[in-house]
Every structure is written in structure tokens, then in C-alpha cells.
Design a protein around this motif. Structure first.
Motif, PDB file in Angstrom:
ATOM      1  N   GLU A  44       0.843  -1.165   0.000  1.00 37.34           N
ATOM      2  CA  GLU A  44       0.000   0.000   0.000  1.00 37.34           C
ATOM      3  C   GLU A  44       0.885   1.223   0.000  1.00 37.34           C
ATOM      4  N   LEU A  45       0.681   2.092  -0.957  1.00 34.68           N
ATOM      5  CA  LEU A  45       1.507   3.266  -1.095  1.00 34.68           C
ATOM      6  C   LEU A  45       0.616   4.471  -1.329  1.00 34.68           C
ATOM      7  N   GLU A  46       0.724   5.457  -0.455  1.00 38.64           N
ATOM      8  CA  GLU A  46      -0.105   6.647  -0.549  1.00 38.64           C
ATOM      9  C   GLU A  46       0.757   7.866  -0.772  1.00 38.64           C
ATOM     10  N   GLN A  47       0.352   8.708  -1.725  1.00 41.66           N
ATOM     11  CA  GLN A  47       1.017   9.977  -1.931  1.00 41.66           C
ATOM     12  C   GLN A  47       0.036  11.084  -1.631  1.00 41.66           C
ATOM     13  N   SER A  48       0.533  12.136  -0.977  1.00 39.16           N
ATOM     14  CA  SER A  48      -0.335  13.283  -0.703  1.00 39.16           C
ATOM     15  C   SER A  48       0.461  14.581  -0.796  1.00 39.16           C
ATOM     16  N   PRO A  49      -0.193  15.663  -1.213  1.00 36.49           N
ATOM     17  CA  PRO A  49      -1.553  15.685  -1.742  1.00 36.49           C
ATOM     18  C   PRO A  49      -1.595  15.149  -3.173  1.00 36.49           C
ATOM     19  N   GLN A  50      -2.791  14.966  -3.713  1.00 35.06           N
ATOM     20  CA  GLN A  50      -2.923  14.531  -5.103  1.00 35.06           C
ATOM     21  C   GLN A  50      -2.515  15.640  -6.053  1.00 35.06           C
ATOM     22  N   SER A  51      -2.830  16.867  -5.658  1.00 35.39           N
ATOM     23  CA  SER A  51      -2.426  18.009  -6.473  1.00 35.39           C
ATOM     24  C   SER A  51      -2.141  19.196  -5.569  1.00 35.39           C
ATOM     25  N   ILE A  67      -1.212  23.569  -5.822  1.00 38.20           N
ATOM     26  CA  ILE A  67      -0.981  24.804  -6.583  1.00 38.20           C
ATOM     27  C   ILE A  67      -0.319  25.803  -5.647  1.00 38.20           C
ATOM     28  N   VAL A  68       0.849  26.287  -6.042  1.00 38.12           N
ATOM     29  CA  VAL A  68       1.559  27.242  -5.194  1.00 38.12           C
ATOM     30  C   VAL A  68       1.980  28.447  -6.023  1.00 38.12           C
ATOM     31  N   GLN A  69       2.244  29.522  -5.306  1.00 35.95           N
ATOM     32  CA  GLN A  69       2.769  30.722  -5.943  1.00 35.95           C
ATOM     33  C   GLN A  69       4.281  30.588  -6.042  1.00 35.95           C
ATOM     34  N   GLU A  70       4.835  31.076  -7.129  1.00 33.83           N
ATOM     35  CA  GLU A  70       6.287  31.053  -7.290  1.00 33.83           C
ATOM     36  C   GLU A  70       6.963  31.647  -6.055  1.00 33.83           C
ATOM     37  N   GLY A  71       8.012  30.983  -5.615  1.00 30.68           N
ATOM     38  CA  GLY A  71       8.748  31.466  -4.454  1.00 30.68           C
ATOM     39  C   GLY A  71       8.346  30.790  -3.149  1.00 30.68           C
ATOM     40  N   LYS A  72       7.199  30.122  -3.154  1.00 27.30           N
ATOM     41  CA  LYS A  72       6.740  29.451  -1.935  1.00 27.30           C
ATOM     42  C   LYS A  72       7.397  28.081  -1.783  1.00 27.30           C
ATOM     43  N   ASN A  73       7.451  27.637  -0.528  1.00 27.39           N
ATOM     44  CA  ASN A  73       7.944  26.294  -0.228  1.00 27.39           C
ATOM     45  C   ASN A  73       6.788  25.322  -0.247  1.00 27.39           C
ATOM     46  N   LEU A  74       7.093  24.048  -0.481  1.00 24.07           N
ATOM     47  CA  LEU A  74       6.034  23.039  -0.475  1.00 24.07           C
ATOM     48  C   LEU A  74       6.598  21.686  -0.094  1.00 24.07           C
ATOM     49  N   THR A  75       5.685  20.813   0.363  1.00 20.98           N
ATOM     50  CA  THR A  75       6.081  19.459   0.758  1.00 20.98           C
ATOM     51  C   THR A  75       5.109  18.443   0.171  1.00 20.98           C
ATOM     52  N   ILE A  76       5.661  17.354  -0.340  1.00 17.29           N
ATOM     53  CA  ILE A  76       4.886  16.225  -0.844  1.00 17.29           C
ATOM     54  C   ILE A  76       5.264  15.007  -0.011  1.00 17.29           C
ATOM     55  N   ASN A  77       4.258  14.216   0.362  1.00 10.37           N
ATOM     56  CA  ASN A  77       4.507  13.062   1.215  1.00 10.37           C
ATOM     57  C   ASN A  77       4.227  11.737   0.519  1.00 10.37           C
TER      58      ASN A  77
END
Lengths: 121, 113
Positions: free
Chosen positions: B3-10, B12-22
Motif C-alpha cells: 500500500e503506497l499513498e502519496q499526498s496531496p494529489q495536487s 498549486i503554489v505561488q512562485e517562491g513558496k515552499n512546499l512538501t509532498i509526502n
């Protein structure tokens, strides 16, 4: 750099036709793979090969066959194409497909071709 | 089965912002791979993690594997439009007599200028 090439980027075929998708890698990798990618379903393994003339079924082999006559080339065959086989097909290769005695997993990364978008009408 | 889950599915960020995918696996894995895919193209290998607590960086992208080797996060600092695409994680596990690389369904990242 590893290079994996696929014979076509786009292909349109009619229901019932026999379709050949070709994949070639230039890094002398032992293992080659065929996946299909569909929205909402992700990548699904169709077949893989760990040596010349050797093949193993993946998760969704029905309706497909493969051929590996030379180490660098792995072909995916749709014996009688159907509309539900419309998809993006991705080929990949890897040097290894195992874990070392020390439990390390290096060299298992797969390198992908650019994909073939197949439409069956 | 794995079982493998990725989040979020999608995302949308503004240029320059940080983000994390799990990416979360229900089983301990031998190796975890991160790939990036531009729409309609093949997957590009980013990095591989295999030790608990391991962290790797590639330009402004950093990935970490937790100590239990069941969860990985991919972090992008100061996002740029060139970071846009689909990010997929893959886990290397053993199923029966074979090893296999199983992929998550991906996270679609959009970076607005």
C-alpha cells in the motif's frame, strides 16, 4: 547518461490491429520493464524481463505479450488492440533488481523512455 | 500487496513558496525513489533513499526518509515554474520471490508565476 528510447511518441491504431511498441536502452542494463500510465490509476507494470528471452508477468499482463531477443531491446505486443488499451506506455530499464547481501538497494533505480501515447479507435 | 499513498494529489503554489509532498508506505521498504514527470513525457529520476533518517538534496529539492523507513517527504524550497510537473514516489519491496518497484499515483504540482 542512460538513454532509453521508444519507437514512437504518438500512435493511432484501429481495434483488432496488432501493435508493436519498441524500446531500446544503451546502458547494457539487465532488466527492462513495460508500464502503462492512466489518470487516477498511476503506473502499472505490464511485463518485465531480467535477461534475454526471459520475461515475467507484471500486474496487468492480459492482452499483452513481450519479446526480448537482444539485451538492449524489449518489445511490447498488443495482439489485438482494444479501446481499453488506449494509454500512455512507458518503458524503463535498470541495472539491478535485487538487494545486496548487506541489504542495500543501489542500482535498482529505473530509467524511463519518453513514452508512447497510444490511441486505439 | 504494497500500500503506497502519496499526498496531496495536487498542489498549486505561488512562485517562491515552499512546499512538501509526502509518500507513505504500509510496509518497511528497501529503497524509496523520487521521480519527476513533465506532462506527456517519461519519468526523470531525482534521488533514492534507503537508510532510516537519510536526507538528500538536489538543487532546491530535498527528500528525507523517516527512521522507520515507511514515510518520505519531498520538500521544494522557493518554488519556480520549472518545478511544475508530476512527482512520483516509488518503493522497492519484495513480493514473493521477486523484488519490484511500486509507484504512487503521483502529485501534480502547479507553480504560478
Amino acid at each position: 547518461d542512460v538513454k532509453v528510447t521508444q519507437s514512437s511518441r504518438y500512435l493511432v491504431k484501429r481495434t483488432g490491429e496488432k501493435v508493436f511498441l519498441e524500446c531500446v536502452q544503451d546502458m547494457d542494463h539487465e532488466n527492462m520493464f513495460w508500464y502503462r500510465q492512466d489518470p487516477g490509476l498511476g503506473l502499472r507494470l505490464i511485463y518485465f524481463s531480467y535477461d534475454v528471452k526471459m520475461k515475467e508477468k507484471g500486474d496487468i499482463p492480459e492482452g499483452y505479450s513481450v519479446s526480448r531477443e537482444k539485451k538492449e531491446r524489449f518489445s511490447l505486443i498488443l495482439e489485438s488492440a482494444s479501446t481499453n488499451q488506449t494509454s500512455m506506455y512507458l518503458c524503463a530499464s535498470s541495472f539491478s533488481l535485487s538487494i545486496s547481501f548487506s541489504g542495500r538497494a543501489e542500482n535498482n533505480e529505473q530509467f524511463f523512455g519518453p513514452g508512447t501515447r497510444l490511441t486505439v479507435l | 500487496s504494497q500500500e503506497l499513498e502519496q499526498s496531496p494529489q495536487s498542489l498549486i503554489v505561488q512562485e517562491g513558496k515552499n512546499l512538501t509532498i509526502n509518500c507513505t508506505s504500509s510496509k518497511t521498504l528497501y529503497g524509496l525513489y523520487w521521480y519527476k514527470q513533465k506532462y506527456g513525457e517519461g519519468l526523470i529520476f531525482l534521488m533514492m533513499l534507503q537508510k532510516g533518517g537519510e536526507e538528500k538534496s538536489h538543487e532546491k529539492i530535498t527528500a528525507k526518509l523517516d527512521e522507520k523507513k515507511q514515510q518520505s517527504s519531498l520538500h521544494i524550497t522557493a518554488s519556480q515554474p520549472s518545478h511544475a510537473g508530476i512527482y512520483l514516489c516509488g518503493v522497492f519491496t519484495r513480493g514473493g520471490s521477486n523484488y519490484k518497484l511500486t509507484f504512487g499515483k503521483g502529485t501534480l504540482l502547479t507553480v504560478n508565476p
